[in-house]
Write an enzyme that holds these catalytic residues in place. Structure first.
Site, short mmCIF file in Angstrom:
data_model
loop_
_atom_site.label_atom_id
_atom_site.label_comp_id
_atom_site.label_asym_id
_atom_site.label_seq_id
_atom_site.Cartn_x
_atom_site.Cartn_y
_atom_site.Cartn_z
N LYS A 251 0.75 -1.03 0.10
CA LYS A 251 -0.13 0.24 0.31
C LYS A 251 0.40 1.71 -0.17
CE LYS A 251 -4.49 -1.14 0.63
NZ LYS A 251 -4.38 -2.15 1.67
N1 GLU Z 1 -8.78 -7.04 3.02
C1 GLU Z 1 -7.76 -7.99 2.57
C2 GLU Z 1 -6.33 -6.71 1.51
O1 GLU Z 1 -6.59 -5.58 2.04
C3 GLU Z 1 -7.96 -8.88 1.72
C4 GLU Z 1 -8.45 -10.21 2.17
C5 GLU Z 1 -9.23 -10.85 1.13
O2 GLU Z 1 -9.61 -11.23 0.20
O3 GLU Z 1 -9.45 -12.47 1.90
O4 GLU Z 1 -5.28 -6.80 1.83
#
Ligand code: GLU
Length: 277
Positions: A251
């Site tokens: 990110k």
């Molecule tokens: N929230 C997780 C992420 O942004 C992704 C989770 C998922 O797809 O199971 O890395």
């Protein structure tokens, strides 16, 4: 079986090419199957999640030409319910309170754990009863006890790197996963894999489509599904989009943010090409 999948970003930063790949792939697979594509904000990290990131994510997805079915599901609106659903595991002797800090854990570990996705908890607080729980304590899963309940559950993977039926090897799980934190109630935090396991079941997700970096979390989610009597979806972990040095995009790599490519005049078709779709 109806095909239902989801894109589940954490709104803790801008979307980058890796997210675009997950979102487009999940969307296209759902549409091709005549199924549903849902959008879930995994915003349980209340400190790092920001409404402006969520707004940017919705804008980027719309720009990419992706449409989702139904309202956006926001995990931060369900934290009490996740915690309440966790409690019965305590009565089954599968949880224990833990007051260790990150540095306690580092100090108790003999060596850094190369190649292991989790920092495997050394078990310092294991054996503490739930009645010794203090405000701010985390709740950890007693993985050995959990594995005695679930045995060696399996899951099906259709992604390129690990295609096939996977059985969880209890000995390996104990070595590589250990007693994960599921909640930290005083701070209203639940672990991503707990919230995500409940949501996948509640939203009727038949296929989880996401990046290869999350493959290592799948056994924990499958163990939790079995403990709570939830169905196990089919998993598809796609190859990661890497930067020029071959490193996984994170990110914080704002250089690869979709917003940047948009500002430079890229089209959604360019983005599809860049992520190999
Ligand atoms: N929230 C997780 C992420 O942004 C992704 C989770 C998922 O797809 O199971 O890395």
């Amino acid at each position: 079986m109806a095909f239902v999948t989801r894109f589940a970003p954490s709104p803790t930063g801008p979307l980058h090419l890796g997210h675009a790949c997950s979102a487009i792939l999940a969307h296209d697979m759902a549409r091709a199957a005549g199924g549903r594509f849902l959008l879930r904000m995994e915003d349980t990290d209340l400190e790092r999640s920001k409404p402006e990131y969520e707004a940017q994510i919705l804008d980027d997805l719309t720009w990419l030409g992706l449409s989702w079915d139904g309202p956006v599901h926001r995990q931060s609106e369900h934290i009490d319910s996740y915690n309440a659903r966790l409690e019965p595991l305590a009565a089954r002797g599968l949880l224990y309170p833990c007051s260790c800090t990150r540095s306690d854990i580092r100090a108790a570990l003999a060596a850094p754990q190369e190649g292991v996705a989790f920092t495997v908890y050394p078990g310092t607080c294991r054996g503490r009863g739930m009645d010794s729980r203090r405000p701010g304590d985390a709740l950890r899963l007693d993985l050995a006890a959990a594995l005695r309940v679930v045995g060696s559950p399996g899951f099906t993977e259709t992604g390129p790197a690990h295609q096939g039926l996977h059985r969880i090897d209890p000995a390996l799980a104990l070595r590589e996963i250990g007693d994960v934190v599921l909640s930290r109630k005083g701070e209203d935090i639940v672990a991503y894999f707990l919230a995500s396991a409940f949501d996948d079941a509640d939203q009727g997700i038949s296929h989880v489509i996401r990046g290869e970096d999350l493959f290592a979390f799948t056994p924990v989610q499958v163990i939790l599904q079995r403990l709570f009597g939830l169905p196990t979806p089919i998993y598809h972990h796609h190859r990661l989009i890497r930067d020029d040095q071959g490193k996984r995009l994170a990110k914080r790599d704002d250089a690869r943010a979709l917003a940047k490519y948009r500002a430079e005049g890229a089209t959604p078709a360019d983005i599809r090409r860049m992520v190999g779709l």
